[in-house]
Structure formats: C-alpha cells, structure tokens
Design an enzyme around this catalytic site. Structure first.
Site, short mmCIF file in Angstrom:
data_model
loop_
_atom_site.label_atom_id
_atom_site.label_comp_id
_atom_site.label_asym_id
_atom_site.label_seq_id
_atom_site.Cartn_x
_atom_site.Cartn_y
_atom_site.Cartn_z
N GLU A 217 -24.70 31.17 13.07
CA GLU A 217 -25.31 29.69 13.34
C GLU A 217 -24.55 28.40 13.51
O GLU A 217 -24.50 27.84 12.71
CB GLU A 217 -26.40 29.61 12.22
CG GLU A 217 -27.38 30.86 12.16
CD GLU A 217 -28.94 30.58 11.27
OE1 GLU A 217 -28.68 29.68 10.39
OE2 GLU A 217 -29.78 31.33 11.66
N GLU A 349 -30.63 38.38 13.33
CA GLU A 349 -31.39 37.90 11.99
C GLU A 349 -32.81 37.90 12.57
O GLU A 349 -33.16 36.93 13.41
CB GLU A 349 -30.98 36.49 11.42
CG GLU A 349 -29.64 36.73 10.63
CD GLU A 349 -29.38 35.27 9.84
OE1 GLU A 349 -30.02 34.65 9.58
OE2 GLU A 349 -28.29 35.38 9.82
O1 AHR Z 1 -31.12 35.24 6.02
C1 AHR Z 1 -31.07 33.72 5.55
C2 AHR Z 1 -30.38 32.80 6.37
O2 AHR Z 1 -31.05 32.61 7.29
C3 AHR Z 1 -28.96 33.22 6.54
O3 AHR Z 1 -27.96 32.93 5.90
C4 AHR Z 1 -28.86 32.23 7.89
O4 AHR Z 1 -27.85 32.90 9.00
C5 AHR Z 1 -30.21 31.83 8.30
O5 AHR Z 1 -30.33 30.78 8.66
#
Ligand code: AHR
Length: 550
Positions: A217, A349
C-alpha cells in the site's frame, strides 16, 4: 475519512434453508447454469488460494506462534498444531508475511539470531483506535518481540505446504536490505555470512523464497508515494538482486479498490525496465461498507459482524461482487502500458472488514466474527478469481487467524474453524484445474437501502476441469430465497456427482470456541446420468459439485 486517510495515521427474518439435497424439481427453475466443457480457459493457480499473516493483533502471537517452551498448547516447534493440521488440509497455495502496513516498518534483521536476544520494537498498530476495551496493550501485539521471524515463518510454510511470499519494506529500509534479505533466505549453505546466520537460526538449507512484494500500500501506510515516485522506487529496488538459481518474482504495490489512476500512472512510469522486473501487480479490495456507499466513511460505515439486516447484508455482498469489475478494469488499464499482459494481477488483500466489537478475545485487534454472510463473501470472491484465472496469478484473504475474515479463531488452548475455512476447504478442488466458461441465467436480487433501489447478481458460480473431474461451485446470495436450479453440462457425460453444501437455517450462524460446529458442510454422493443436474440452492449458501465426466 477514507481508508487511505485511516492508514496514514434486526436482524432480518430468515427463511429456514431448504434441505440441500440433489432432487428432481417439479416447478420451473429459477436459475440455469450452462457449463461449456469445450471452452477451457487458463489454469487456476494454487496461489489464488493464498493467505495473509501480519504481525497484527492475535494473528502471529497466540494465533500461530504459541512458543516451543510450553506444554499447555500442542505445537510443532512452537507452531500451533491444530492450526497447522487444519490449514494443510485446505492446500494453501502461498502465505504472505509479515504485513500489511507492518511490513513497511519491519526490519527483517530483528527477526534472526537467537530468539532470546532479538529486540522488542513498537508495532505499527500500537495506536490503532480499534483496540478493544480491556486488551493488554503491553504484550507482543503492541511491542513486537520478534520471536517469530524469517526462519519461523519459513518453517510454518513448510509445515503447511505453502509457498512463502515476503513483503519487503520500501518505506523505511534501503534497497540494500531487500537483496540482503534475499541473501539470508536463498544463498547456498555455507556460501555467505548470512547463509551461516540462517544455519545458526536452524535452517542450513536455502529457503528458496521466490515471491517478493516490493512495499505494501505504497499509496498510504507504505510511504504516501505518488504513483510515479513509487514506480521509480520499484525500478531501483529490483534493478539488481541475487538469484541463487531461484527465479524471483517481484510484486509491485498496486491500487486500492478502484484507484485506476494509481495503476495507469505507475505503469506509464515503470517503463520496460520496471515492467520486465515485475511479475505481479497487487490490488487490495475489502468488502466493508455496510451503508451501500451512501456514507463512504471508513470508521462509521462499517457494520456489525453479527447483527445486520438484509440491506447491510446485501451491501457487503455488493462490495465483494465489485471484485469482478475491479479486476477487469485494472487489467484493461494495465494493458495500456503492458499490452501483452506480462504482468498479472495479485489480489493480496481481500475479505470482509466489519466494525470492531466481536473480537474473539481482547488482544485480537481487528478480529471479528464470521457468519454465513462471510462464507458467501468468500464464495463470490473465489468464484471471481477462478473465472479470471488468466488475469489473477495470486490472492490472499485477510487474514489467516483472529483477524478480519479469518479461517480460524485461536486463543490459548482454544481453537475453532470459521465458515470461511469451510469455503476454502470446498474450493481447494479448483486448484490447478482449467477454468471452464459457464453462463449463469437468473434474475438479479433487488433490495433497498436508504429508500434507494439496489441490486446484486442472483447467483455466483465458477467451474474447472482437472482430468475427468469437473468442479462447479455456486453461491446463492439471497438472504431468504432458495433457488430451484438446473446445471447443464455441455460437451460431456456425467457419471458420478457429489454435492457439498455449506448452509445454515440462519444467515447469522457462526462458529465460536463454545459452539465450534454450528456451521459445517454436508456432503451427499449420488450416481446420476444425464447432462442436467437439478438442485435447490438454500438461501445464503455455498455449494460445490464434483462431477466425474465420462
Ligand atoms: O489487513 C489489515 C491492513 O489492511 C493491512 O495492514 C493493510 O495493508 C490494509 O490496509
């Protein structure tokens, strides 16, 4: 506040599920699924069935790592035994570690060497506003003891049969540390000082880590980069790294949701040298907005994990279903700079992210309960990845245990499986199969939110063929209506069919330490001939057919 800013710093009455047996229907079908065996697509990569382990809340400490100096919790060299054994069964393709936002503060050198000499550091999540009341905020969830480092994670992957996928720190470590981490992991036994260090840490053989994320991110917690600046960093970090005979695959930090400009601008700037060094482009997409996007506010638009009405239920499913559009659109944008699609998408994610309040124990920061709604989210999402097997090379659900859409809850000597676990167990059959095109015909589901009309697709499905076995998965997202359906298999004769159904009389059903078996799948085997399967999908259910084709 949106998620980027955040990172910078009734129950509906439900109709009981119809009994999930294959049966001959007397009424005309509500849905028809045609499976076109003559139209195979790409192979479904096992890495699509990946997981995410971040040093966040109860994921690593208590969840996976229970320590090798105690006897109260069964373990394999400090790794929770029940979790290792259950995870192995769902064939995890890969596991991403150590973050998340944690990754861009992590110094891998803290997690090597004698465990009792490793430094304790402040965790990225120490000040998160979601900490549950009563949590011990002085423990390993707040102050990272580094007991679980590179070799411990590699051993975990070996135990469960998954490929390790490391997320390297771009925000706060120099490029040198990426290639030295690779040197520690992959240099041949006895060849370098770092190989000797690895041997002293208990792993003389190289770890052969192939998958390396370059930041996480990077548009937010990973450095607040502009896409052009990130592209320059990606080129620099990957300009030279040692291979040791392992074909390293670098994954760039891609967009959040529909940030198409991030993809377009970064790809335009990566140029040949950047794209040549890039295997995958990571996209993150959570289903979090229970307010149907009428109020896109990160903290207040999430809904409760257990108490939700029909509108909130459908809003989360709509967010999950948006994955299809996001994959297609980012793919098209990537083609503007990479017309041959050398670079694949990596959704590293994904999952449902509900409001805090249902944590399995107070230190499980961002932990949440997991109902049949979450199982439906998993079914819709995994079907989407299967259908786009030529585009999606890897994916990881967030996160493995005690956090967000987890597969497990684990605390001290208690352990249980969530409905999401059962979906992964069912869908594992798709791995390495050829994705098969199918056509779903059924009306959309209409609902209202804030007096406004909204709709989601009436069924979700994907199919794959491996040898003579056809796997078909179908999710019925309707909260209250069973779907009388016909599944027509074109281009082959069916011989043997088994149906595994995950359903519950109430969409709020979930498992817990006290009731670990409230939601479990049920498998029925039958011998049938003929090209059409007739089946009624219960409301809020996930179904898998395994069909032998003659
Ligand atoms: O999964 C939790 C958080 O969500 C992670 O650390 C981040 O990459 C995302 O925003």
């Amino acid at each position: 506040m949106n998620r980027r800013q955040f990172l910078g710093t009734s129950t509906a009455s439900l109709v009981a599920a119809a009994h999930p047996l294959l049966s001959r229907q007397t009424s005309s079908p509500d849905a028809r699924i045609e499976i076109l065996l003559d139209e195979p697509g790409a192979t479904i990569a096992p890495e699509i069935y990946g997981h995410f382990v971040e040093h966040l809340g109860g994921t690593v400490y208590d969840g996976i790592w229970v320590g090798d100096n105690q006897t109260a919790i069964p373990h394999i060299n400090g790794l929770r035994k029940e979790l290792v054994e259950a995870l192995r069964k769902v064939k995890p393709g890969m596991i991403r570690w150590p973050g998340g936002c944690f990754a861009d503060q992590y110094d891998w050198r803290d997690g090597v060497g004698p465990r009792n000499k490793r430094p304790r550091r402040t965790n990225f999540w120490v000040d998160a506003q979601e900490w549950p009341a009563g949590a011990n905020r002085r423990g390993p969830q707040a102050y990272e003891p580094n007991t679980f480092g590179t070799v411990e994670f590699a051993r975990f992957c070996e135990q469960v049969g998954a490929q390790p996928y490391f997320a390297a720190n771009v925000r706060s470590l120099p490029a040198q540390q990426l290639f030295q981490w690779i040197e520690y992991c992959n240099s041949p036994t006895g060849s370098t000082s770092l190989a000797e260090q690895r041997a002293a840490d208990g792993h003389p053989d190289p770890l052969n880590v192939k998958l390396w994320g370059v930041g996480n991110e990077s548009w937010g917690c990973g450095g607040n980069f502009e896409p052009e600046d990130y592209a320059a960093e990606f080129r620099r970090y990957t300009a030279w790294t040692p291979s040791y005979g392992v074909k390293t695959a670098f994954i760039g930090s891609g967009p959040n949701d529909d940030s198409f400009a991030w993809t377009r601008r970064a790809f335009a700037k990566l140029g040949h040298s950047g794209l040549d060094n890039m295997f995958g482009w990571a996209m993150h997409h959570y289903a979090w907005n229970a307010s149907a996007h009428s109020h896109p506010e990160w903290y207040t638009s999430k809904g409760d994990a257990l108490k939700f009405d029909a509108s909130q239920y459908y809003s989360i499913l709509r967010d999950a279903g948006d994955m299809d559009r996001l994959i297609r659109t980012h793919w098209d944008v990537m083609a503007e700079s990479d017309p041959t699609h050398k670079v694949k998408l990596v959704v590293d994610e994904w999952g449902a992210w509900h409001a805090s309040g249902t944590e399995p124990f107070p230190e499980a920061l961002l932990g949440q309960q997991s109902t049949m709604r979450d199982a439906v989210v998993a079914g819709i999402t995994l079907d989407t990845f299967n259908r786009h097997a030529e585009k999606v090379a890897m994916a990881s659900v967030a996160q493995l245990v005690n956090d967000l859409q987890s597969l497990f809850f684990a605390h001290e000597n208690r352990f249980c499986l969530t409905p999401t676990y059962h979906v992964f167990a069912m869908y594992a059959a798709h791995q390495t199969g050829r994705s098969i095109r199918s056509v779903v015909s059924t009306p959309d589901i209409h609902y209202t939110f804030d007096d406004r009309p909204a709709a989601i697709p009436g069924l979700s499905s994907s199919s794959s063929l491996k040898g003579a076995t056809l796997t078909v998965t179908v999710t019925n997202p309707s909260i209250d209506t069973a779907k009388v359906s016909e599944i027509a298999i074109r281009g082959g004769r069916t011989q043997h069919i088994s149906a595994t159904v995950l359903a519950a009389p109430n969409v709020h059903a979930h498992n817990s330490f006290e009731n670990p078996s409230s939601v479990e799948p049920n498998t029925t085997t039958l011998t049938a001939a003929g090209p059409v399967i007739e089946h009624t999908f219960p409301p809020a259910s996930v179904t898998k057919f395994e069909v032998t084709i003659g």
